[in-house]
Write a protein that holds these residues in place. Sequence first.
Motif, PDB file in Angstrom:
ATOM      1  N   ASN A   2       0.838  -1.206   0.000  1.00  0.00           N
ATOM      2  CA  ASN A   2       0.000   0.000   0.000  1.00  0.00           C
ATOM      3  C   ASN A   2       0.878   1.263   0.000  1.00  0.00           C
ATOM      4  N   ASP A   3       0.236   2.408  -0.188  1.00  0.00           N
ATOM      5  CA  ASP A   3       0.977   3.672  -0.304  1.00  0.00           C
ATOM      6  C   ASP A   3       1.845   3.960   0.913  1.00  0.00           C
ATOM      7  N   PHE A   4       1.279   3.783   2.115  1.00  0.00           N
ATOM      8  CA  PHE A   4       2.045   4.091   3.320  1.00  0.00           C
ATOM      9  C   PHE A   4       3.289   3.206   3.399  1.00  0.00           C
ATOM     10  N   ASP A   5       3.131   1.919   3.118  1.00  0.00           N
ATOM     11  CA  ASP A   5       4.268   0.999   3.165  1.00  0.00           C
ATOM     12  C   ASP A   5       5.319   1.349   2.117  1.00  0.00           C
ATOM     13  N   LEU A   6       4.876   1.816   0.967  1.00  0.00           N
ATOM     14  CA  LEU A   6       5.800   2.235  -0.086  1.00  0.00           C
ATOM     15  C   LEU A   6       6.651   3.418   0.382  1.00  0.00           C
ATOM     16  N   ILE A   7       5.996   4.388   1.002  1.00  0.00           N
ATOM     17  CA  ILE A   7       6.719   5.556   1.540  1.00  0.00           C
ATOM     18  C   ILE A   7       7.638   5.124   2.678  1.00  0.00           C
ATOM     19  N   ALA A   8       7.132   4.263   3.556  1.00  0.00           N
ATOM     20  CA  ALA A   8       7.944   3.770   4.677  1.00  0.00           C
ATOM     21  C   ALA A   8       9.191   3.052   4.169  1.00  0.00           C
ATOM     22  N   SER A   9       9.063   2.298   3.085  1.00  0.00           N
ATOM     23  CA  SER A   9      10.233   1.626   2.499  1.00  0.00           C
ATOM     24  C   SER A   9      11.250   2.643   2.020  1.00  0.00           C
ATOM     25  N   TRP A  10      10.766   3.730   1.404  1.00  0.00           N
ATOM     26  CA  TRP A  10      11.669   4.797   0.951  1.00  0.00           C
ATOM     27  C   TRP A  10      12.408   5.408   2.149  1.00  0.00           C
ATOM     28  N   VAL A  11      11.676   5.637   3.241  1.00  0.00           N
ATOM     29  CA  VAL A  11      12.281   6.198   4.454  1.00  0.00           C
ATOM     30  C   VAL A  11      13.394   5.280   4.945  1.00  0.00           C
ATOM     31  N   ASN A  46      -1.753   9.888   8.025  1.00  0.00           N
ATOM     32  CA  ASN A  46      -0.330   9.685   8.324  1.00  0.00           C
ATOM     33  C   ASN A  46       0.510   9.612   7.055  1.00  0.00           C
ATOM     34  N   LYS A  47      -0.084   9.115   5.983  1.00  0.00           N
ATOM     35  CA  LYS A  47       0.625   9.057   4.703  1.00  0.00           C
ATOM     36  C   LYS A  47       1.066  10.460   4.294  1.00  0.00           C
ATOM     37  N   TYR A  48       0.189  11.439   4.475  1.00  0.00           N
ATOM     38  CA  TYR A  48       0.505  12.809   4.076  1.00  0.00           C
ATOM     39  C   TYR A  48       1.546  13.431   5.015  1.00  0.00           C
ATOM     40  N   TYR A  49       1.406  13.166   6.308  1.00  0.00           N
ATOM     41  CA  TYR A  49       2.417  13.671   7.246  1.00  0.00           C
ATOM     42  C   TYR A  49       3.770  13.000   7.012  1.00  0.00           C
ATOM     43  N   LEU A  50       3.757  11.713   6.691  1.00  0.00           N
ATOM     44  CA  LEU A  50       5.018  11.024   6.411  1.00  0.00           C
ATOM     45  C   LEU A  50       5.665  11.590   5.153  1.00  0.00           C
ATOM     46  N   LEU A  51       4.884  11.862   4.131  1.00  0.00           N
ATOM     47  CA  LEU A  51       5.440  12.495   2.927  1.00  0.00           C
ATOM     48  C   LEU A  51       6.055  13.851   3.255  1.00  0.00           C
ATOM     49  N   HIS A  52       5.393  14.608   4.107  1.00  0.00           N
ATOM     50  CA  HIS A  52       5.932  15.909   4.527  1.00  0.00           C
ATOM     51  C   HIS A  52       7.278  15.726   5.233  1.00  0.00           C
ATOM     52  N   GLU A  53       7.363  14.744   6.122  1.00  0.00           N
ATOM     53  CA  GLU A  53       8.628  14.494   6.821  1.00  0.00           C
ATOM     54  C   GLU A  53       9.700  14.017   5.843  1.00  0.00           C
ATOM     55  N   CYS A  54       9.290  13.266   4.825  1.00  0.00           N
ATOM     56  CA  CYS A  54      10.233  12.881   3.768  1.00  0.00           C
ATOM     57  C   CYS A  54      10.741  14.125   3.050  1.00  0.00           C
ATOM     58  N   LEU A  99       7.881  13.700  -4.193  1.00  0.00           N
ATOM     59  CA  LEU A  99       8.219  12.308  -3.894  1.00  0.00           C
ATOM     60  C   LEU A  99       7.019  11.392  -4.129  1.00  0.00           C
ATOM     61  N   ALA A 100       5.840  11.824  -3.717  1.00  0.00           N
ATOM     62  CA  ALA A 100       4.634  11.018  -3.934  1.00  0.00           C
ATOM     63  C   ALA A 100       4.460  10.719  -5.420  1.00  0.00           C
ATOM     64  N   ASN A 101       4.688  11.724  -6.247  1.00  0.00           N
ATOM     65  CA  ASN A 101       4.578  11.513  -7.696  1.00  0.00           C
ATOM     66  C   ASN A 101       5.638  10.531  -8.186  1.00  0.00           C
ATOM     67  N   GLU A 102       6.862  10.662  -7.696  1.00  0.00           N
ATOM     68  CA  GLU A 102       7.940   9.753  -8.099  1.00  0.00           C
ATOM     69  C   GLU A 102       7.641   8.307  -7.689  1.00  0.00           C
ATOM     70  N   LEU A 103       7.062   8.141  -6.498  1.00  0.00           N
ATOM     71  CA  LEU A 103       6.751   6.804  -5.997  1.00  0.00           C
ATOM     72  C   LEU A 103       5.407   6.291  -6.506  1.00  0.00           C
ATOM     73  N   GLN A 104       4.697   7.137  -7.238  1.00  0.00           N
ATOM     74  CA  GLN A 104       3.356   6.833  -7.754  1.00  0.00           C
ATOM     75  C   GLN A 104       2.373   6.542  -6.619  1.00  0.00           C
ATOM     76  N   VAL A 105       2.476   7.370  -5.586  1.00  0.00           N
ATOM     77  CA  VAL A 105       1.571   7.301  -4.446  1.00  0.00           C
ATOM     78  C   VAL A 105       0.373   8.195  -4.737  1.00  0.00           C
ATOM     79  N   HIS A 106      -0.819   7.669  -4.526  1.00  0.00           N
ATOM     80  CA  HIS A 106      -2.031   8.452  -4.776  1.00  0.00           C
ATOM     81  C   HIS A 106      -2.186   9.563  -3.734  1.00  0.00           C
ATOM     82  N   ILE A 107      -2.470  10.757  -4.230  1.00  0.00           N
ATOM     83  CA  ILE A 107      -2.739  11.916  -3.368  1.00  0.00           C
ATOM     84  C   ILE A 107      -4.163  12.387  -3.635  1.00  0.00           C
ATOM     85  N   ASP A 108      -4.959  12.434  -2.588  1.00  0.00           N
ATOM     86  CA  ASP A 108      -6.271  13.061  -2.669  1.00  0.00           C
ATOM     87  C   ASP A 108      -6.017  14.556  -2.456  1.00  0.00           C
TER      88      ASP A 108
END
Length: 133
Positions: A2-11, A46-54, A99-108
Motif C-alpha cells: 500500500n501507499d504508506f508501506d511504499l513511503i515507509a520503504s523509501w524512508v 499519516n501518509k501525508y504527514y510522512l510524505l511531509h517528513e520525507c 516524492l509522492a509523484n515519483e513513488l506513484q503514491v495516490h494523493i487526494d
Amino acid sequence: MNDFDLIASWVEENGFKIVFEPGIDGVIDPQEKIVCINSERPEECNKYYLLHECGHMIIRSDYGFFKTKYAGRYSDNNDYYNLSLLSEEFDAWFEGKVLANELQVHIDEKKWNTIMNRSLMEYATLISEGGMF
C-alpha cells in the motif's frame, strides 16, 4: 504494497526509522535518523504527514544547500529564524508531493491541501503570537 508501506520503504532505504507516538503530527530527528508519526491518526492522514517528513529528509540531505537556503535557522534574530522555519515547512510539503509523484503514491488533492494548509497555519499562528522562538 500500500501507499504508506511504499513511503515507509523509501524512508528506511534512506537510513531512517519510523516511530509511532501518540499526539505527534510528524517530527524528524536528522541526527538520530528517526521520523515520528502519530499512532492515533488514520493511515491515510499519516501518509501525508510522512510524505511531509520525507520532504524534510530531502531538503536536509544536502547540508550545504540547507544551511544556505535556510540560513535563518542559524540566526539569533527570532524573525529571521521563524521565517526560515516557515519557508522550510512550505518546501517540505512541496518536496513530499514531488516524492509522492515519483513513488506513484495516490494523493487526494483535497485532503492533502487541507492537512498541509492546517499544518502551515498552525506554524504561522504560533509565529505571529510569538510562541515559536
